[in-house]
Scaffold this motif. Structure first.
Motif, short mmCIF file in Angstrom:
data_model
loop_
_atom_site.label_atom_id
_atom_site.label_comp_id
_atom_site.label_asym_id
_atom_site.label_seq_id
_atom_site.Cartn_x
_atom_site.Cartn_y
_atom_site.Cartn_z
N UNK A 74 0.71 -1.24 0.09
CA UNK A 74 0.08 0.06 -0.27
C UNK A 74 0.69 1.19 0.23
N UNK A 75 2.55 0.98 0.36
CA UNK A 75 2.76 2.41 0.20
C UNK A 75 3.74 2.56 -0.82
N UNK A 76 4.45 1.26 -1.41
CA UNK A 76 5.39 1.44 -2.23
C UNK A 76 4.71 1.46 -3.51
N UNK A 77 3.29 1.70 -3.76
CA UNK A 77 2.62 2.28 -4.74
C UNK A 77 2.95 3.41 -5.13
N UNK A 78 3.29 4.30 -4.17
CA UNK A 78 2.57 5.31 -3.77
C UNK A 78 4.03 6.16 -4.61
N UNK A 79 3.65 7.32 -5.31
CA UNK A 79 4.44 7.59 -6.50
C UNK A 79 5.97 8.39 -5.58
N UNK A 80 6.10 8.87 -4.63
CA UNK A 80 7.26 8.65 -3.57
C UNK A 80 8.26 7.79 -4.45
N UNK A 81 8.05 6.46 -3.42
CA UNK A 81 9.00 5.15 -3.95
C UNK A 81 8.93 4.96 -5.20
N UNK A 82 7.91 5.23 -5.52
CA UNK A 82 7.91 4.10 -7.06
C UNK A 82 8.57 5.06 -8.34
N UNK A 83 8.09 6.49 -8.21
CA UNK A 83 9.06 7.11 -8.72
C UNK A 83 10.97 7.30 -8.69
N UNK A 84 11.34 6.77 -7.49
CA UNK A 84 12.34 7.20 -6.92
C UNK A 84 13.25 5.59 -7.56
N UNK A 85 12.42 4.59 -7.95
CA UNK A 85 13.53 3.65 -8.06
C UNK A 85 13.29 2.25 -7.00
N UNK A 86 12.21 2.68 -5.91
CA UNK A 86 12.26 1.91 -5.25
C UNK A 86 11.16 0.59 -4.71
N UNK A 87 10.29 1.14 -5.58
CA UNK A 87 9.80 -0.07 -5.72
C UNK A 87 10.35 -1.59 -6.59
N UNK A 88 10.73 -1.14 -7.26
CA UNK A 88 11.25 -1.57 -8.13
C UNK A 88 12.66 -2.68 -7.43
N UNK A 89 13.15 -1.91 -6.99
CA UNK A 89 14.28 -2.23 -5.57
C UNK A 89 14.05 -3.34 -4.42
N UNK A 90 12.15 -2.80 -4.02
CA UNK A 90 12.02 -3.13 -3.05
C UNK A 90 11.70 -4.66 -3.08
N UNK A 91 10.58 -5.17 -5.25
CA UNK A 91 9.80 -6.26 -4.91
C UNK A 91 11.59 -7.01 -5.54
N UNK A 92 12.67 -6.68 -6.09
CA UNK A 92 13.88 -7.39 -6.04
C UNK A 92 14.21 -8.43 -5.03
N UNK A 93 14.34 -7.28 -3.90
CA UNK A 93 14.36 -7.24 -2.37
C UNK A 93 13.78 -8.47 -1.66
N UNK A 94 12.39 -8.20 -2.00
CA UNK A 94 11.18 -8.94 -1.80
C UNK A 94 11.26 -10.67 -1.80
N UNK A 95 11.43 -10.72 -3.67
CA UNK A 95 11.42 -11.50 -3.93
C UNK A 95 12.52 -12.64 -4.11
N UNK A 96 13.94 -11.76 -4.24
CA UNK A 96 15.04 -12.62 -4.21
C UNK A 96 16.51 -12.51 -2.56
N UNK A 97 16.36 -12.83 -2.00
CA UNK A 97 17.25 -12.79 -0.85
C UNK A 97 18.39 -12.63 -1.02
N UNK A 98 18.57 -13.16 -2.00
CA UNK A 98 20.08 -12.70 -2.27
C UNK A 98 20.90 -11.34 -2.67
N UNK A 99 20.08 -10.54 -3.18
CA UNK A 99 19.98 -9.82 -4.20
C UNK A 99 20.18 -8.51 -2.37
N UNK A 100 19.18 -8.87 -1.16
CA UNK A 100 19.28 -7.93 0.25
C UNK A 100 20.74 -7.75 0.34
#
Length: 992
Positions: free
Chosen positions: A565-591
Motif C-alpha cells: 500500500x505504500x510502495x505503490x505511492x509515487x514517491x517510492x515508485x518514482x524513486x526506483x525504490x518500488x522495483x528495488x523492494x520487489x527484487x529484494x522481496x523476491x530474491x534474498x540474495x539481492x538484499x
C-alpha cells in the motif's frame, strides 16, 4: 500609509499576492500599510507574518462592499478589533445580506467611509472611531465641499488594487469572468479605476501639501494600531486545551481510559506494552496534547453509539494509547510502528488523526462536533484558476468561437501562428493561472479552538451548512491552529451495506465478526485473492497497478499488504525504490546489496525506504540529524510547509554529517535522492496499516459473499472502475444481472438469490419523484399486475413511462415492449399526467389490435446503452464481424516471449509521461471469456495507437513476464467495428 490594499484574495478582483504587495510597498518606501480585501480575511494573518521580513508595520481589516460598491473600510485597532470585524463580516456572509450604509458600533476598530459615499448619503454624524477617507482623485472635490471643516475626521484612503496596466487588464478579465459577460460588455461600474495603484511617499506629500492634517490624522491612526499573532516557534497551541474541567482531570481521564481498555487490546500485556504506554503518556502530557486525544475519543464514542463504522489512521495510528482507547485499530507493537513519527520531544503540533467515516454518516458526526464544542468551524481552502479552465474562461470573455477555445485549451497550437486575440488569451491565462478563484471547504478539516474562531478569520456558510473559515491549513498551522480530520469514504459503507444485504439474501449464512480482522489475516483463501490480485471492488487496492504489484510481490499476508500500500505511492515508485523492494522481496540474495547501516535501520523493508517514518529513521540514525531536524525534513518531504531555506540548510547538514561518518559520495547522493523522491507522496506506516485492515474486511466479504459485496459496492458508487466493469465482475462471480424491473427493482440495486436487478437510479432522465411514487405505491398496494394497473395507480407522464417501457421494465407482462409502448401512447395523453385521485370504480381500459412487432436483440442493447450507459449483453456479441481464432487471457502464461493476437474490451487506460517528455499507455482489458489482461504501449506505439476511448480491440504484441506478472507489450491495435442500431439502418434505407 495606504489603508485600503487588495490582494488576489479580493476574489476575481485583486491581481497579486501578499508577498507581491510587500515588495511593492517596500519599493515605494512604505513603513506601514493595511491589507483590506473585499469581504475577505484570507490574506490577513499571512500578511502579518510576511510584513516583518520587509520591515513593514502590518495593519489588517476588511473592505466591506455590496458587490463592487464600497460601503466602508474597517481597520482593526488591535486583536479584539479584528475579531469584531470578522464577526460583522461573517454575520452578513452567513445570511447573504447586504451591508448597511452605516457600520455598527465596533469599538476596537476604525471605520473609514469613502468620501464619495459620505457625499452621496449626506452623512453628518461620526463616532469617535469613524473617519472620512480621501484619495488623490477626490481631493479636488474636497476643496469645494462642506466636509473640509471635518478636518479631524479626514484621512488618506488611496485604494491599491493594481501595480500597472497589465494588472488592470487582468482585473478587467477577472471581473468579466465573474459577471459571465463579454469583456466589451463589462459595465464600467463593475471594475475598479486604473488609478488604484500605489504611489510613492513623495507623490503623496506633494498631492496633500495643502492639507497636511490629513496625513497627520492618517499617521496617528496607523500608530494607534497594533495586531499580534505568534507564528512558527512563537505560536501557541490554539486548539481546545481543556476537554473537561481541568488539565489534571483530563490527564487522569486519559490514564483511566488506558487502564480500563488495556485488557481488551492486550489480555496479557507484556512489559514492552506497559513501557510504551508510560512513554507515550509522558510525552502526551508534557506536550499538552491530552485534550486532542480526548476529543478524538469522544468523536469515536459518538460514532459507536450510532453504530457508525470508522477507520482511524494518520501518524496517530502509530500510538499505542490511540489503539488502546479505540481511536485506531492498528497494533503498534505488532507492526513495530515508530514512536518518533507519532510524537517526539521537538514536535510542536499534535499527531494527525485522520478518521474516516462512511459518506452516509460523516454529516451527522460533523453536526455532533459542532453541537458538542463552542468554538468550531470547518477548515477552508482556496480553489485556484487552472490553466485549461482559465484559457476557456478568457476565450469566452474575448468572444472566441468554441473550436478556437478547444484548440487553445488542449494546447495543440503554435503560438506564432495564433491571431492577436488568441495570443492575448494565452498571455493572460498564464498570468491568472494560480490566482485564487473561490473559497471552498477542506476535504475533512474541522477546527475546535480554545477561543473564538473570529480571532483569526471571518467565516462563510457553504451548502454543507457549517461555518467555514476563510483561511487554509497552511497559515492556520503557522499560527497554532491544528485541524481534526473527519473524512468520508465509500469503502466503509460497502462493508456495512454488504453485511445487511447478506442477512437479507442469505438469512442462514454465518458472517464472521467483521472487527475480528485477525481471522481474516490468517485465512489462506483471502490471502490467495491478494496474491492473484483479485481485488475488484475492494477499497484502495483494486486498481490495475495494485493488482500487478500484488502479483509481482506474491502478496499473501497483512504485513506484505501494508508495504504494498505504500510502495505503490509515487514517491517510492518514482524513486526506483518500488522495483528495488520487489527484487529484494523476491530474491534474498539481492538484499546483500543494501548498505549495512541502512539494512539495520530498515530491516523490515530490506534497507529500502518505504514509509514516511523511514525518512525520520535514516535522517537520525544514518545521517545523525536531531529528531527536530529529521521531523522538519520529513514534513518538508511530505508536502508540509516549511520555512524558506530550511530544507536547503538541513540538506547541507545531512551531507556534512554523512561525509564525517565516512560514507561514499555516491551513497550519500543515492540516499538523499531517495528522501527527496518522497516529496508529497509517502504514507506513514500506521496509515497504510489502517487501510490494510479495511481492505482485509472487504476481502473477506468478496471471497465468501461475492455477489452481495459487489452489489454493495455498486450501491455505494463503485470505485476505481465504471459500473459496467463491476457488472462484468458480478457475472464472473455467477450473478445474473437484469435490467430494472417495475416489480423487483428499488432505487439502488437489489439481489434475490443470484439475480441482481439494477436500480431505477441507473435509468437516465427518470425523475426521482417518479421513482418515489412507484416504490411507495408498490409498498402499500403490492406488485403491479399489468400496464393498465400501473397507469391506474401511479401518476406519470408519457415521457417518463416511455423510459420504463424502453428499458423493458414491464417484461413481467409477457408482452413485447414495442407493443406496450404503442398501448401507453394510446392510453395516456401526451401533454398530461394521469390523476393522482384514488378511483372508487376503475373504468375498464380500451385495448387495441396492434400488428406483430419484430424483435432484434441489437435494439434491446442500444436502448440499454441509451438509458443505462451500457448494454447488459457482452460487447463481443455486438461486433459486426466474427472473431478470428486468437489467444485467451488465461493462456497468456503459455506464450511468454512470443508475439500473439488477443481480443480485448478496454476497461481503463492510464496515460503516463516518460522521462523524455513523451508518453505511454498502460491498458486493462476483458477478453471474451471475462478474464482480465494488461497491456503496455511504449511511446512509439502509444503515439500511433492511442487508447483514448473504450471499445473492443484486436491487440497484437509480445507477451512479457516480470516476477509472475504477465502483460502484452503492444505493437499495434485495431478497433473492431460494432454492429449499428438496426432502427437507424432501416430509417436510412427508408429516407433513401
Amino acid at each position: 500609509m495606504f489603508l485600503n490594499c487588495h490582494t488576489w484574495f479580493s476574489l476575481r478582483y485583486g491581481t497579486f499576492s501578499v508577498e507581491d504587495l510587500c515588495v511593492l510597498a517596500k519599493k515605494n518606501g512604505m513603513e506601514a500599510i493595511a491589507v483590506t480585501d473585499i469581504n475577505n480575511t484570507s490574506a490577513c494573518m499571512n500578511f502579518v507574518k510576511e510584513a516583518s521580513a520587509f520591515g513593514i508595520k502590518p495593519l489588517i481589516g476588511i473592505d466591506f462592499r455590496n458587490g463592487v460598491s464600497q460601503q466602508y473600510v474597517g481597520i482593526a485597532r488591535n486583536n479584539i478589533g479584528f475579531r469584531q470585524l470578522n464577526e460583522h463580516l461573517s454575520a452578513h456572509l452567513h445570511q447573504h445580506s447586504a451591508f448597511e450604509d452605516n457600520a455598527p458600533d465596533l469599538s476596537d476598530c476604525y471605520i473609514i467611509y469613502p468620501f464619495e459615499k459620505v457625499v452621496k448619503t449626506k452623512k453628518k454624524h461620526f463616532r469617535k472611531n469613524e473617519f472620512i477617507g480621501v484619495s488623490v482623485e477626490t481631493l479636488r472635490q474636497l476643496k469645494f465641499s462642506t466636509y473640509l471643516r471635518f478636518s479631524h475626521k479626514l484621512i488618506l484612503l488611496q485604494t491599491v488594487s493594481f501595480r500597472n496596466k497589465k494588472d488592470f487588464n487582468a482585473h478587467r478579465l477577472l471581473r468579466a469572468i465573474d459577471k459571465n459577460t463579454l469583456l466589451s460588455k463589462l459595465p464600467r461600474d463593475e471594475e475598479g479605476s486604473i488609478n488604484q495603484q500605489m504611489i510613492s511617499l513623495q507623490e503623496i506629500h506633494k498631492a496633500f501639501e495643502d492639507y497636511p492634517f490629513i496625513l497627520n490624522n492618517t499617521q496617528n491612526l496607523i500608530e494607534s494600531c497594533e495586531i499580534k499573532f505568534g507564528f512558527g516557534k512563537d505560536r501557541l497551541n490554539r486548539n481546545l486545551q481543556i476537554y473537561g474541567k481541568s488539565k489534571q482531570e483530563d490527564e487522569n481521564l486519559l490514564k483511566k481510559l488506558c487502564k480500563e481498555n488495556l485488557p481488551k487490546r492486550y489480555p496479557e500485556a507484556s512489559q514492552v506494552v506497559r513501557d510504551r504506554i508510560e512513554k507515550e503518556l509522558k510525552a502526551i502530557f508534557n506536550l499538552g496534547f491530552v485534550s486532542y486525544f480526548l476529543i478524538n475519543y469522544d468523536i469515536i464514542q459518538y460514532a459507536r453509539s450510532k453504530n457508525y463504522p470508522y477507520i482511524g489512521r494518520g501518524s496517530g495510528a502509530n500510538s499505542i494509547v490511540a489503539y488502546i482507547i479505540g481511536i485506531t485499530n492498528v497494533d503498534p507493537i505488532e507492526l513495530d510502528l515508530y514512536f518518533e513519527r507519532f510524537l517526539n520531544e521537538s514536535r510542536k503540533s499534535p499527531p494527525d488523526f485522520d478518521i474516516d467515516f462512511s459518506w452516509k454518516d460523516r454529516q451527522d458526526v460533523t453536526d455532533y462536533i459542532f453541537r458538542r464544542h463552542k468554538n468550531t468551524a470547518l477548515m477552508g481552502t482556496y480553489v485556484t484558476f487552472k490553466r485549461r479552465a482559465v484559457v476557456r474562461e478568457i476565450g469566452k470573455v474575448f468572444g472566441l468561437p468554441k473550436e478556437n477555445i478547444d484548440k487553445l485549451s488542449a494546447g495543440f497550437f503554435d503560438f506564432e501562428q495564433l491571431d492577436h486575440l488568441e495570443q492575448l488569451v494565452i498571455r493572460y491565462s498564464g498570468l491568472i493561472t494560480g490566482f485564487p478563484n473561490y473559497l471552498s471547504v477542506h476535504s475533512g478539516g474541522i477546527l475546535i479552538l480554545n477561543d473564538s474562531v473570529y480571532n483569526y478569520s471571518g467565516t462563510f456558510m457553504p451548502p454543507k451548512g457549517f461555518a467555514t473559515v476563510q483561511v487554509d491549513m497552511n497559515i492556520s498551522e503557522e499560527v497554532g491552529i491544528h485541524k481534526f480530520d473527519i473524512l468520508a469514504q465509500r469503502g466503509l459503507s460497502k462493508i456495512t451495506d454488504a453485511i445487511e444485504i447478506i442477512k437479507q439474501n442469505q438469512p442462514e449464512a454465518h458472517i464472521e465478526d467483521i472487527d475480528n480482522v485477525a481471522v481474516f489475516k490468517n485465512d489462506p483463501e483471502i490471502n490467495n485473492l491478494l496474491r492473484a490480485g483479485d481485488c475488484m471492488g475492494v477499497f484502495y487496492i483494486e486498481s490495475p497497478a495494485m493488482r500487478g504489484l500484488f502479483q509481482k510481490l506474491q502478496t499473501q499476508s497483512y504485513l506484505e499488504l501494508v508495504a504494498a500500500s505504500s510502495i505503490i505511492r509515487p514517491g517510492v515508485s518514482n524513486g526506483g525504490m518500488k522495483e528495488e523492494y520487489i527484487q529484494r522481496h523476491r530474491n534474498p540474495q539481492r538484499r546483500r546489496q543494501a548498505h549495512p547501516v541502512l539494512y539495520e535501520i530498515l530491516a523490515e523493508t530490506y534497507g529500502v525506504m518505504v514509509y514516511q517514518e523511514d525518512v525520520l529513521k535514516v535522517a537520525h540514525y544514518f545521517a545523525g540529524l536531531s529528531f527536530e531536524e529529521a521531523d522538519v525534513l520529513r514534513r518538508g518531504m511530505s508536502g508540509k510547509k516549511t520555512s524558506k531555506g530550511q530544507i536547503d540548510k538541513i540538506e547541507r547538514k545531512f551531507r556534512d554529517n554523512c561525509r564525517e561518518r565516512g560514507y561514499d559520495v555516491t551513497l550519500i547522493n543515492e540516499v538523499w535522492d531517495q528522501i527527496a523522491s518522497f516529496a508529497g507522496y509517502a504514507f506513514p506506516k500506521g496509515h497504510s496499516a489502517s487501510y490494510a485492515v479495511e481492505s482485509y474486511q472487504s476481502l473477506y466479504l468478496k471471497r465468501y459473499f461475492p455477489l452481495e459485496f459487489m452489489v454493495a459496492a455498486l450501491n455505494n458508487g463503485g470505485g476505481f472502475y465504471d459500473v459496467e466493469t463491476y457488472i462484468q465482475e458480478i457475472r464472473k462471480c455467477g450473478g445474473i444481472v437484469h435490467a430494472p424491473c417495475i416489480n423487483n427493482s428499488d432505487h439502488p440495486n437489489v439481489i434475490r438469490g443470484r439475480d441482481i436487478f439494477l436500480g431505477f437510479a441507473y435509468i437516465k432522465e427518470l425523475e426521482l419523484k417518479v421513482i418515489q411514487r412507484i416504490l411507495e405505491n408498490r409498498q402499500f398496494f403490492g406488485s403491479f399486475r399489468s400496464l393498465d394497473d400501473f397507469i391506474d395507480r401511479v401518476e406519470i407522464s408519457i415521457d417518463q413511462l416511455s423510459l420504463l417501457l424502453k428499458i423493458n421494465a414491464f417484461r413481467f407482462t409477457g408482452l413485447d415492449k414495442h407493443h406496450l409502448l404503442w398501448k401507453a401512447h394510446f392510453k395516456l395523453n401526451h401533454n398530461k399526467t394521469n390523476s393522482t385521485q384514488a378511483l372508487l370504480f376503475r373504468t375498464p381500459h380500451k385495448d387495441f389490435d396492434l400488428p406483430e412487432f419484430s424483435f432484434d436483440f441489437l435494439v434491446e442493447a442500444y436502448d440499454q446503452m441509451e438509458l443505462l450507459g451500457f448494454p447488459l449483453c457482452s460487447h463481443f456479441d455486438l461486433l459486426k464481424n466474427n472473431l478470428q481464432p486468437t489467444v485467451k487471457a488465461k493462456d497468456l502464461k503459455n506464450y511468454i516471449g512470443k508475439e500473439i493476437s488477443i481480443y480485448g474490451n478496454l476497461i481503463t487506460a492510464k496515460r503516463t509521461p516518460t522521462v523524455n517528455n513523451k508518453y505511454m499507455y498502460f491498458g486493462t482489458f476483458f477478453d471474451q471469456h471475462n478474464d482480465i489482461f494488461d497491456t503496455v504501449s511504449f511511446p512509439g506505439v502509444a503515439e500511433k495507437y492511442p487508447l483514448r476511448s473504450k471499445g473492443i480491440f484486436l491487440c497484437y504484441g509480445k507477451v512479457v513476464e516480470e516476477f509472475g506478472y504477465i502483460a502484452v507489450n503492444l505493437k499495434w491495435i485495431s478497433r473492431q467495428e460494432t454492429a449499428g442500431d438496426p432502427r437507424r439502418t432501416e430509417r436510412s434505407r427508408v429516407l433513401k
